[in-house]
Design a protein around this motif. Sequence first.
Motif, PDB file in Angstrom:
ATOM      1  N   ARG A 198      10.270  20.581 -27.118  1.00  0.00           N
ATOM      2  CA  ARG A 198       8.980  20.439 -26.435  1.00  0.00           C
ATOM      3  C   ARG A 198       8.491  21.819 -26.009  1.00  0.00           C
ATOM      4  O   ARG A 198       9.195  22.548 -25.310  1.00  0.00           O
ATOM      5  CB  ARG A 198       9.117  19.547 -25.202  1.00  0.00           C
ATOM      6  CG  ARG A 198       9.406  18.103 -25.522  1.00  0.00           C
ATOM      7  CD  ARG A 198       9.337  17.245 -24.283  1.00  0.00           C
ATOM      8  NE  ARG A 198       8.044  17.331 -23.633  1.00  0.00           N
ATOM      9  CZ  ARG A 198       7.666  16.528 -22.635  1.00  0.00           C
ATOM     10  NH1 ARG A 198       8.486  15.591 -22.194  1.00  0.00           N
ATOM     11  NH2 ARG A 198       6.481  16.661 -22.086  1.00  0.00           N
ATOM     12  N   ASP A 211       5.325  22.010 -24.622  1.00  0.00           N
ATOM     13  CA  ASP A 211       4.274  21.785 -23.630  1.00  0.00           C
ATOM     14  C   ASP A 211       4.748  22.057 -22.206  1.00  0.00           C
ATOM     15  O   ASP A 211       3.924  22.241 -21.312  1.00  0.00           O
ATOM     16  CB  ASP A 211       3.735  20.348 -23.726  1.00  0.00           C
ATOM     17  CG  ASP A 211       4.831  19.313 -23.570  1.00  0.00           C
ATOM     18  OD1 ASP A 211       5.943  19.557 -24.085  1.00  0.00           O
ATOM     19  OD2 ASP A 211       4.569  18.273 -22.944  1.00  0.00           O
ATOM     20  N   THR A 247       3.454  15.785 -15.966  1.00  0.00           N
ATOM     21  CA  THR A 247       3.928  16.139 -17.305  1.00  0.00           C
ATOM     22  C   THR A 247       4.598  14.924 -17.909  1.00  0.00           C
ATOM     23  O   THR A 247       5.715  14.561 -17.526  1.00  0.00           O
ATOM     24  CB  THR A 247       4.917  17.318 -17.252  1.00  0.00           C
ATOM     25  OG1 THR A 247       4.319  18.404 -16.549  1.00  0.00           O
ATOM     26  CG2 THR A 247       5.297  17.761 -18.655  1.00  0.00           C
TER      27      THR A 247
END
Length: 755
Positions: A338, A340, A392
Motif C-alpha cells: 500500500r 496510500d 484511512t
Amino acid sequence: MIIFLNVSYLVGGENEIDFDTLNISAKQIKNNEKTFIMPGAISSRDEIGSQTQSIDSIVRSISGSYTNTDQSQGTVQVNIRGMTGLGRVNTMIDGVTQTFFGTSADNGKFHTGEGTLGNSSFGAPIDKNFLVSVDVEKGSFHSGSSGLMGSANFKTIGVDDIVRDGNTFGFLGRFGYGTNKVGPNYMGSVAAKTELNNGYNVGALFGYAGKKLKQNYKTGGGDNIEDKKILNETFDPAMPESDWNKKYIDVSPFNPKELTQKPNSYIFKFELNSNDDIKSILSYRKYDNELAGRKINHDTYQFDLNYNPISELINLDFLIAYNKGTQKYNKNATIFSRSDITNGLSAKNKALTIDISNELKFDFMNNIFLTLKPGVNYIDNKYTNSIDYENTPGAYATPFQPKGKQKIKTLYLDTNFEYDILSIATNFSLTNWELSGFKPECDVNTNCFPKAATDIKKSDTNFNYSTILSAQLHDLFSPFITYSKTTRAPNIQEMFFGSNYGNSVNPFLKPEVAKTWQIGFNSFKHGLLSDNDSFGFKVLYYKTKVDDYIYNKSFYTTDKFTLHLNSANTVTLKGVEAELSYDMGSFFVNASYSHEKSDAPTNETYGGDMFGYGKIAKLPEDYATINVGTRLFNEKLTLGAIIKYTGKAKRIHPNDYDLGREPTDDPNDLFASRKEQDLPNIPTIYDLYATYKYSDNFNLKFEVQNVFDKDYVDALNAFSTQGNQEQYDSNWNELYIFSNKARGRTFLASFEYRY
C-alpha cells in the motif's frame, strides 16, 4: 610474583559484581579472560571496534549467543539460546535497555510471485567502531536487568580508551575498504583530559564514524545476488507478457538498491571526576541511516554518576538515559503493497530509563564477606506512528508498528556471600509492568472480545530471582550451579499487533515465565605450560522450561487474521555450551561451541505472507567458532584463521497458506503452525587474516573472508523465507528456491592509527 586479587567485573554499565579472591600471577587480566573467572554462563569479547569481522560474527563467536540478520534494519539483533526481541533478550548499550523497533518498506511485487515484503524486528542501532566490548549473560541476571533468556551489554569508547596514560590529548582513527561491495568504513575520534587545581579532572571525547555497504554482492561461485532468475514453466508465449505471464521469474531475495547502507554515527562524552570519590559521564550518541524505504534517526542522551567515598557502606550509582528513534518513510515506499499510507508516514519510539543503586560491603572476622546492592530501575517506553486510522480505509488491517505505552518499575537486590572457597550470589527483583494501547473493533472473528473499539490497559507484578553457587576448588576446576526464574511481560508489538482490525488484538496475553538450571565449571590459570601462557576453559549444561510461551497463529473465518497466544504446552530448551582460550604469545587459540534442542512453536508471522516480527529465531542444532594463529617477529606480525562451523539450520517454509493444514470437519479451521524447512548444508567457512603492528601507534590488517568462495545460505537471515522463495512448475508442483546466498570471497584491508 604472585598476588591476591579481588576481581570486579563490569557487566551493566557501571554496575560491578565482586567475586572470590583469586591467586593469579601479576599479569593484567584481559576482558576475554574474565569469561573463565566468573561463575555462570557469562562471556565477554573485547576490542570489537578494531576487528574486521562484523558485529554479527563477533556475537556469534560467543557460546549460546547468536544474531538474527536482516539487511533492511541496520541494527544488531542479539539472539540468546534461540530467543530474541525486547524482553526475551535484554540488549543494552552502556547499561541502557534498547527498545528500537524497525519496520522496513516492501517493494510491492510479492503478489506476483516476485519481490519481498517488509520486515519488522527489535534491534540496537550502533556503529561497531564505537564499541569496546560486549558482555553476555545467559540464564541468570543481576541488578534487575533480566531478560527471559539473558542479556547483552555493549560498552562504548571512553576518554581513557583514546587518551593514553600521561597524555592530555589523544586521537584514534580507523579506515577500511574491501572488495565485493564492502566499504569504505571509517572512524575518527579525538579526546582530551586534564587535571584541575581543585582535585577534579575533566575529559571530553568526540567521534564520527561512517561506512558504505552495498548488497549487490557476488555470492560463492561468482553469481550476483540481484541476478537470480528461473524459467517460468507456466509461461504462455501466445499471451502478452505481464506481471502474471513472463518468461523468467525474478527470485532475487531482495532489491539491492533499496538495501545499500550509508550510516553516519556521532558520539560525544564529557567526563568530570574527582580524585577521591566522584565519577560522572555525560554522553550523547546519534545514529543516522537511510535504508529500505525510510530514513532512520536515533538519538541517545545519557548521564552516569558514581559516588564512592572512603566507606564500605556507600558506592552509589545513578543513571538516566533518554532514547528517541524515528523512522520517516519515503513517498514512494509501500507498506504491505500500500502506497496510500506512506505519504508523510513516520514511526517513533521514545524511552526513558532511570536506575539508582547503592552497594554495601561487610567483613565479618576477616574471612566472611557480604555484599548487598539494593536498587530501583524505571523504564517508560512509548511507540507512536502518524497513520490517520479513522480516515484511512483498511489501515487497521495493514500490519505496521502498533501504538502503545509500556512502563516497567523494578525493585532489585543483589547479594554476594563469600566464605573461604565458597561463594553464593543471589539476585532478586520485584517488577511491576503496565501496557496500554488501543484495540479497534472486531470484524470477522466471532470469538473476539470485547467487540467494540476500546482502550486497553493491562498490568501485573512479578517476582524474579537468580542464584549462583560456586566453589574454587582449584585453578583448573571451579564448579558452579545456578537456578533462576525470569518473567517477560507481553510487549506492545504482541499485545496490539494489527493484521485485521481488533481481531488480531489479544488483551488476555499472560507473561512468559522461564525457569533455568545450569551446571558447569570454570578453569583459568596463568603459567599452565610455560611461565607466560594463559589457559581458560568453561563448559556448562542448561535446561530451561518456559510456561505461557507467546507465539502467533493464523485463523480463518470470512477473512484471515493473526493472533498472539500463550502456548498451552511448556516449551523446553536444553543444551551444552563450551569456550576455550589458550595464549602463549607465539601461539593462540580461542574457540566456542554450542548445541541446543528446542520445541518452541513456530510463529505464523515468521513466514513470508506478512511482516516478519523477527523471522525464525531457532538456533542451528550446533555451531562453533575457532580463532587460531601465531605471532612472529617479536609479536609484530600476527597470522591467523577464523573457522566457522554451522550445523543443521532451518527456515520457515515459504508456503503462505495451506501447508500442514490438519484435516478437520470444521469449515472455520485455523491454519496449522508454519512448518520449518531445512536449509541446504552450510559449509564450514574459513577466514584468513594478517595483522602487522608497525608501532604502538600504527597497525595494518589484511583479511580474506570466505576464502574458498563457498556458496551457501546463512542461518537466521530474514530474507530466507520471502514469498518468492516458493515457485511452481508447469504441473503446479511446488519448487523451493534458496536464492538468499551469503557473500562470496571478500578481501579486506584496514589500518588503525593512535596518537
